[in-house]
Design a protein around this motif. Structure first.
Motif, PDB file in Angstrom:
ATOM      1  N   ARG A  21      10.260 -60.482 -92.098  1.00 40.33           N
ATOM      2  CA  ARG A  21      10.807 -61.582 -91.320  1.00 40.33           C
ATOM      3  C   ARG A  21      12.203 -61.229 -90.821  1.00 40.33           C
ATOM      4  O   ARG A  21      12.822 -60.293 -91.303  1.00 40.33           O
ATOM      5  N   MET A  68       9.651 -69.198 -82.199  1.00 43.06           N
ATOM      6  CA  MET A  68       9.823 -69.563 -83.606  1.00 43.06           C
ATOM      7  C   MET A  68       9.014 -70.822 -83.926  1.00 43.06           C
ATOM      8  O   MET A  68       8.377 -70.911 -84.980  1.00 43.06           O
ATOM      9  N   ARG A  69       9.052 -71.780 -83.008  1.00 39.23           N
ATOM     10  CA  ARG A  69       8.296 -73.013 -83.268  1.00 39.23           C
ATOM     11  C   ARG A  69       6.790 -72.760 -83.250  1.00 39.23           C
ATOM     12  O   ARG A  69       6.028 -73.494 -83.885  1.00 39.23           O
ATOM     13  N   ASP A 128       7.820 -64.831 -86.819  1.00 43.34           N
ATOM     14  CA  ASP A 128       8.614 -64.560 -88.016  1.00 43.34           C
ATOM     15  C   ASP A 128      10.028 -64.116 -87.689  1.00 43.34           C
ATOM     16  O   ASP A 128      10.827 -63.883 -88.599  1.00 43.34           O
ATOM     17  N   GLY A 129      10.297 -63.940 -86.392  1.00 43.40           N
ATOM     18  CA  GLY A 129      11.630 -63.490 -86.032  1.00 43.40           C
ATOM     19  C   GLY A 129      11.612 -62.757 -84.715  1.00 43.40           C
ATOM     20  O   GLY A 129      10.709 -62.949 -83.892  1.00 43.40           O
ATOM     21  N   VAL A 172      17.001 -67.713 -85.180  1.00 44.76           N
ATOM     22  CA  VAL A 172      15.977 -67.559 -86.213  1.00 44.76           C
ATOM     23  C   VAL A 172      16.335 -68.402 -87.433  1.00 44.76           C
ATOM     24  O   VAL A 172      15.482 -69.118 -87.993  1.00 44.76           O
ATOM     25  N   SER A 186      16.040 -72.129 -86.657  1.00 49.56           N
ATOM     26  CA  SER A 186      14.629 -72.483 -86.511  1.00 49.56           C
ATOM     27  C   SER A 186      13.958 -72.585 -87.877  1.00 49.56           C
ATOM     28  O   SER A 186      13.176 -73.511 -88.139  1.00 49.56           O
ATOM     29  N   ASN A 187      14.265 -71.630 -88.731  1.00 46.94           N
ATOM     30  CA  ASN A 187      13.666 -71.661 -90.064  1.00 46.94           C
ATOM     31  C   ASN A 187      14.126 -72.874 -90.862  1.00 46.94           C
ATOM     32  O   ASN A 187      13.414 -73.345 -91.748  1.00 46.94           O
ATOM     33  N   HIS A 196      15.787 -77.427 -84.668  1.00 49.38           N
ATOM     34  CA  HIS A 196      15.344 -76.839 -83.409  1.00 49.38           C
ATOM     35  C   HIS A 196      16.279 -77.143 -82.249  1.00 49.38           C
ATOM     36  O   HIS A 196      16.464 -76.311 -81.372  1.00 49.38           O
TER      37      HIS A 196
END
Lengths: 308, 308, 308, 308
Positions: free
Chosen positions: D9, D207-208, D212-213, D228, D231-232, D236
């Motif tokens: 990731r 990402m949405r 994974d990146g 990233v 987002s994680n 957002h």
């Protein structure tokens, strides 16, 4: 007129479109050309293909060429090329030519297609557009379209659409594709008619691999007719003898671009059409090319005499 | 060893790269093959071309193939294909093979090139990279590279770079390109040597148009040698007779992809190499293809006897 | 209606073609859309372009869309895309739309063209076909056509054909091409109007490089109108402020293929057309895509409020 | 060093290759650049990719760049691009870099591939060549390679080869491909890591959709790292805020060809490398381009301050 089917066989000559020196359609030569092809052994015709200068015609002219060809062809089935950038034009032309009595339509994939799914989806759209009662010839000509269709993809398309009754085979190399399709039929796949193009340059081998005939436009259709007949009789060496006699000119006519000029020159010389004229843009022949063709024809004539 | 020049003539055979069944380089077969080509009339060799499976070799193997070939070739000039995705690798390999005694290097344009300016710029970079003292062969093979080089662009490149001494001509159609280049020379353009590829499929016409010979790899190099010799003697019908005898097999060997398998099969059968093996990925021949080749060879043999 | 000239400026919106959910032409939405574009700042329109689903229309429908658009557009000039596989169809459609009152026609090169000579020859044929009194827009869109036209080639074409009055500029990267063309004009080359495409994704830079405006179809034409206006006023930071607010959606709409679905979705949402429907084959939007668009619109609205 | 896995990731920065103004490798700048990328949030690096001027390096230089990068990267995993015209060179380079401690290799398909079968066959050959213990990243970049790989084909490849652990995703449009692959995993397909390219131009949406990146080389790696991370964390809108601030420059850097010059200019300006020099052939920046970049950077800086 009878439609083509998955059992169609023999030689469908890819017809040129005759023009006057002015660039106008040469209607009289259409009649003469149809007669010529029939006399030389054609079992059917295909008009408005890539080598028929179809993109140089207006829609009205395309219809007129079809009408005139059908009127003269009598019982000889006529397939009409309807490839177009969009489905609407393709569907419109198909409707018109089928109403006039065409035996089926031929569709090449647009050059933007890449993945198997895209190709499969395209022919699904084509069949939905033209209707399931219209016999379709799938033209597989990667050298020109840039679209490569695997045997597996062809099988998926043929299984899904019974109205696609014929493959115009001109992949290169393409011999194994014929073998693979015929092998698949022994395992339960639907049969399709396979007529081969590429100027007939592999016709003896194609017949031995299981092709049903030729669909191409070499200016000596009797070559295709004789090779197909002899092959069907199992006389393969004799078929190859005939083929070999014509091969030097087949090779010369198969040159991309200029090949059509060669074909029209020979057809005009043989009296099949009134003029070798092409509509713009179209390559002409200079003196050097004409000298080469004449030498090849003279040699071909002598060689054929030794076979008689 | 002598370098190629703009006056080089004759037949430069595009050599295959022999492998053992294991996929390892077959060093002994390199010797045997060089001898075979020389016996059959080769005036020179070209190694590590597209049909020489060059991309399947490591850099060390490429050097080794060059070294061994040069050691055996004696006075016969050897051109080495050095096309690469980048100039660094191209320059590095060129330096290595010229040090070993190569007669020149051959460079095809990368498939990303489109405009005339891009093509002209590329060969400028090539000449700057390899140095002006290294003779370069420009390979013009649009069917494979996708790059179309007009006669005008070729002339610009040739005028700019005297070290580009030779055109490997395999445009298709390409006859007029030879005529146009030769015509330009009568008007003061620099002369370059023109050796023709395309499996020799147009060699008689190419010679009459002004080519200096052939650079291609048909498995019967004696065909090219004889056609070139007879053409140079002005015996054009005799040249064509020889050519016609081989043409059915030329056509079969010219099939893209599988053609190399055909060529290696015939060379192995003729004893020129120990095995028809290709490195992965490489298409093999099945029984149907082998039967076709054997039939063509048998017919060719009979036909050649009638010429003797 | 007035023809476009080499002095034409401003924003020509690439119009969509509105369809009903049934796939039929939506005539009423043509009127509504024309009004919408005018209200949002369009100086002209371009119809039947690649993004106008032109290949999905029959010839009769193409004429009808042109007729209806022209009737509603009043004094606003309307350019009509007439690109076609052959010159006959191109000429026929050109004649029809110019008779109806079009301001000019737009022609992209067929994807088979490669060398400079081929491209130059093609536009010579186009001008001869449509006649020298018809203003032509040369569409330079390599990403879609695969044809790369160098600045040098553009200059040769523009010098040869005064009736080619405008460049639809959508090379990528293309900024330097604008600078080079404008530089050439200071050295005596003929001036052409340069309107930029690519969904407006480089419009601020393009204006600073010397473009005359935009010819593209982003669903917020007011972005183009404002950027062009502010740029012409020399207010480059303000132009960039406006641009930046829209850029996230520009980027999203610029996605090949699906971009048209995005554009029609937004236009329908804004009331410019009755439905986002595309004719087959046309990609639709799923829930994930719609959520992304709605998020981008909401953010865009908030951002624009900070600029007000 | 640890290998990449299907669970990898984060942000793998596509590293440039630093050169001195002389064109020689700039070894010191490799160290500086590795440190810079790490400081800006890189979780890993990818070297010798298309944007790393890999084809401009000799084989020895490729090894040296790998060695030096690995020595400096410490625990940060380094993927090495090994795409090559042939399997032998690909295998040779893979062996060398894995011995040096690379975390895996990245392979793009050769541009000659067309059908699904050809693509599937190619990656089978790759895995057999490099060995099943070498982690492979499949680079899906149709804009550059011309090869379109459907989701279905990707799934076949991933199922067949557990050692292909990662997709470098840069299809365009490509959002739905991520959704489809993740959906397939819920139905039992093997999971692969998906890191996204395209200069990060769709990173928030990617990402949405389940990426994974990122694996791309924008000159502000902190943009990717922050997007990233946010987002994680499910933030957002904040991720999009960061993204929007950089988007005007992302767009400018994403221009084909000249984009690398932009990237190196910015990296040199930021002190990450000593010089923006590219090896020949490589486009430089003129004053107009530099002015555009500087304006974009100044605006970006101001915009980021409003986010702080």
């Amino acid at each position: 007129m009878a439609h083509i089917t998955s059992s169609s066989r023999g030689v469908f000559v890819i017809a040129v479109t005759p023009f006057l020196e002015t660039g106008a359609l040469d209607h009289d030569s259409i009649d003469r050309m149809v007669d010529f092809y029939a006399e030389k052994g054609a079992d059917g015709l295909t008009i408005l293909g890539m080598m028929g200068e179809a993109p140089k015609l207006t829609q009205a002219e395309s219809i007129e060429v079809t009408r005139r060809t059908l009127a003269r062809a009598g019982n000889m089935p006529v397939v009409v090329g309807v490839s177009a950038p969009g489905l609407a034009a393709l569907g419109e032309l198909t409707g018109a030519v089928m109403d006039l009595g065409a035996a089926g339509v031929m569709v090449a994939p647009p050059s933007s297609l890449r993945t198997d799914e895209q190709i499969i989806g395209y022919y699904r759209n084509v069949v939905e557009t033209v209707g399931k009662d219209v016999p379709v010839v799938l033209q597989d000509f990667p050298l020109s379209t840039g679209v490569q269709i695997s045997t597996k993809t062809l099988r998926v398309i043929f299984e899904a659409h019974p109205s696609i009754v014929m493959l115009k085979h001109e992949d290169w190399p393409g011999l194994q594709k014929i073998s693979d399709l015929r092998q698949a039929e022994t395992e339960g796949s639907r049969r399709v008619s396979i007529l081969c193009g590429n100027a007939g340059a592999f016709l003896p081998e194609e017949m031995r691999r299981g092709a049903d005939g030729a669909m191409t436009g070499f200016a000596y259709p009797e070559m295709m007719a004789n090779v197909v007949r002899l092959s069907n009789e199992g006389r393969h060496e004799a078929a190859q003898d005939v083929f070999d006699a014509y091969l030097p000119l087949v090779r010369y006519e198969q040159q991309p671009g200029i090949g059509l000029a060669v074909r029209k020159y020979v057809l005009a010389k043989r009296g099949a059409i009134g003029s070798a004229a092409q509509r713009r843009p179209g390559a002409g022949l200079n003196a050097a090319a004409i000298a080469e063709i004449e030498m090849l024809i003279a040699r071909q004539t002598r060689r054929l005499e030794t076979l008689a």
